[in-house]
Design a protein around this motif. Sequence first.
Motif, PDB file in Angstrom:
ATOM      1  N   ASP A  21       0.724  -1.274  -0.059  1.00 58.87           N
ATOM      2  CA  ASP A  21       0.084  -0.083  -0.101  1.00 58.87           C
ATOM      3  C   ASP A  21       0.918   1.270  -0.116  1.00 58.87           C
ATOM      4  O   ASP A  21       1.504   1.403   1.006  1.00 58.87           O
ATOM      5  CB  ASP A  21      -0.918  -0.098   1.261  1.00 58.87           C
ATOM      6  N   ASP A  22       0.765   1.827  -1.106  1.00 61.85           N
ATOM      7  CA  ASP A  22       1.502   3.061  -1.158  1.00 61.85           C
ATOM      8  C   ASP A  22       0.920   4.418  -1.165  1.00 61.85           C
ATOM      9  O   ASP A  22       1.640   5.644  -1.206  1.00 61.85           O
ATOM     10  CB  ASP A  22       2.438   3.256  -2.578  1.00 61.85           C
ATOM     11  N   SER A  23      -0.298   4.303  -0.359  1.00 61.97           N
ATOM     12  CA  SER A  23      -1.019   5.558  -0.212  1.00 61.97           C
ATOM     13  C   SER A  23      -0.534   6.620   0.758  1.00 61.97           C
ATOM     14  O   SER A  23      -0.537   7.874   0.445  1.00 61.97           O
ATOM     15  CB  SER A  23      -2.550   5.358   0.337  1.00 61.97           C
ATOM     16  N   CYS A  24       0.198   6.053   1.701  1.00 62.35           N
ATOM     17  CA  CYS A  24       0.814   7.009   2.625  1.00 62.35           C
ATOM     18  C   CYS A  24       2.427   7.071   2.745  1.00 62.35           C
ATOM     19  O   CYS A  24       3.047   7.709   3.603  1.00 62.35           O
ATOM     20  CB  CYS A  24       0.380   6.814   4.188  1.00 62.35           C
ATOM     21  N   ALA A  25       3.051   6.300   2.001  1.00 57.73           N
ATOM     22  CA  ALA A  25       4.449   6.195   1.726  1.00 57.73           C
ATOM     23  C   ALA A  25       5.255   7.197   1.191  1.00 57.73           C
ATOM     24  O   ALA A  25       4.323   8.121   0.451  1.00 57.73           O
ATOM     25  CB  ALA A  25       4.845   4.860   0.943  1.00 57.73           C
ATOM     26  N   PRO A  26       6.324   7.547   1.616  1.00 56.24           N
ATOM     27  CA  PRO A  26       6.973   8.773   1.447  1.00 56.24           C
ATOM     28  C   PRO A  26       7.509   8.720  -0.089  1.00 56.24           C
ATOM     29  O   PRO A  26       7.555   7.634  -0.804  1.00 56.24           O
ATOM     30  CB  PRO A  26       8.170   9.038   2.468  1.00 56.24           C
ATOM     31  N   ALA A 105       9.507   2.960   3.807  1.00 60.55           N
ATOM     32  CA  ALA A 105       9.245   3.334   2.122  1.00 60.55           C
ATOM     33  C   ALA A 105       8.008   2.567   1.918  1.00 60.55           C
ATOM     34  O   ALA A 105       7.446   2.527   0.556  1.00 60.55           O
ATOM     35  CB  ALA A 105      10.372   2.612   1.383  1.00 60.55           C
ATOM     36  N   GLY A 106       7.371   1.868   2.641  1.00 57.68           N
ATOM     37  CA  GLY A 106       5.838   1.233   2.277  1.00 57.68           C
ATOM     38  C   GLY A 106       5.861  -0.253   2.194  1.00 57.68           C
ATOM     39  O   GLY A 106       4.781  -0.877   1.526  1.00 57.68           O
ATOM     40  N   VAL A 107       7.171  -1.115   2.279  1.00 59.02           N
ATOM     41  CA  VAL A 107       7.217  -2.371   2.068  1.00 59.02           C
ATOM     42  C   VAL A 107       6.638  -3.133   3.491  1.00 59.02           C
ATOM     43  O   VAL A 107       7.125  -2.606   4.527  1.00 59.02           O
ATOM     44  CB  VAL A 107       8.661  -2.758   1.714  1.00 59.02           C
ATOM     45  N   SER A 108       5.807  -4.229   3.076  1.00 55.57           N
ATOM     46  CA  SER A 108       5.544  -4.945   4.298  1.00 55.57           C
ATOM     47  C   SER A 108       6.543  -5.459   5.157  1.00 55.57           C
ATOM     48  O   SER A 108       7.778  -5.762   4.730  1.00 55.57           O
ATOM     49  CB  SER A 108       4.770  -6.157   3.818  1.00 55.57           C
ATOM     50  N   ARG A 109       6.267  -6.043   6.439  1.00 54.64           N
ATOM     51  CA  ARG A 109       7.435  -6.395   7.128  1.00 54.64           C
ATOM     52  C   ARG A 109       7.663  -7.777   6.653  1.00 54.64           C
ATOM     53  O   ARG A 109       9.030  -7.998   6.800  1.00 54.64           O
ATOM     54  CB  ARG A 109       6.928  -6.545   8.740  1.00 54.64           C
ATOM     55  N   ASP A 110       6.774  -8.409   6.068  1.00 63.43           N
ATOM     56  CA  ASP A 110       7.432  -9.958   5.588  1.00 63.43           C
ATOM     57  C   ASP A 110       8.076  -9.798   4.484  1.00 63.43           C
ATOM     58  O   ASP A 110       9.369 -10.434   4.389  1.00 63.43           O
ATOM     59  CB  ASP A 110       6.015 -10.625   5.323  1.00 63.43           C
ATOM     60  N   LYS A 111       8.081  -8.842   3.630  1.00 58.71           N
ATOM     61  CA  LYS A 111       8.622  -8.616   2.631  1.00 58.71           C
ATOM     62  C   LYS A 111      10.120  -8.074   2.773  1.00 58.71           C
ATOM     63  O   LYS A 111      11.173  -8.490   2.344  1.00 58.71           O
ATOM     64  CB  LYS A 111       8.120  -7.928   1.399  1.00 58.71           C
ATOM     65  N   THR A 112      10.216  -7.212   3.916  1.00 56.24           N
ATOM     66  CA  THR A 112      11.319  -6.515   4.339  1.00 56.24           C
ATOM     67  C   THR A 112      12.315  -7.566   5.056  1.00 56.24           C
ATOM     68  O   THR A 112      13.259  -7.629   4.875  1.00 56.24           O
ATOM     69  CB  THR A 112      10.767  -5.432   5.550  1.00 56.24           C
TER      70      THR A 112
END
Length: 215
Positions: A21-26, A105-112
């Motif tokens: 979800d990049d709606s609130c990502a910088p 940056a908007g990446v999920s914790r699992d993918k991080t």
Amino acid sequence: MADLDALRSRWLRALLAARDDDSCAPDPYRYADALLLRWQEPQRRYHTLEHLTAVLDRIDVLAEYADDPDVVRLAAWFHDAVYLPERSTNEERSARLAERALPEAGVSRDKTAEVARLVRLTVTHDPADDDRDGQVLCDADLAILAAPPSAYATYTAEVREEYHFVPNDAFREGRSAILRQLLGLPRLFRTPYGQEHWEATARYNLASELELLST
């Protein structure tokens, strides 16, 4: 000379594909620019923007073998983001950088967590048989070993420049040990493409370098 605009575009594509979800990502480019500055640090000779570009290019070639190619691409961006030749903690520090930056940056914790795991895997370049993403990253990172002779010679010279502070005898001994360890592996490359296209040439290059270091 690396194309900075092209690299920024490649970062954007990988990051946006990995975001849930990049709606609130910088602004995603702030992260690209910060990483690009790291990859241009003066102590680097081989681990440069050209190396980053080459790894990303090889991931594109190997993408069909990955479970999540964009996560692998993000791992490539971070895998040498922290690089001081005199330290042995570069991979761990690079993984921790990814763990800090990617959630912001908007990446999920699992993918991080997967990106960080892949970065840490580059310590050994020894992915499990069922680790498709790990196999792609490690093969892409090691593909320089299968370069044509002139490019391989340039690579070895750049590695030596990065370790300029190590005396010649100590460098030859350490480098020879690494080459013997690599040559002792059943397979240098784990993807079918890597085994078919890179394995034989890489082994020839490694054996030739080891012979030179022994004379």
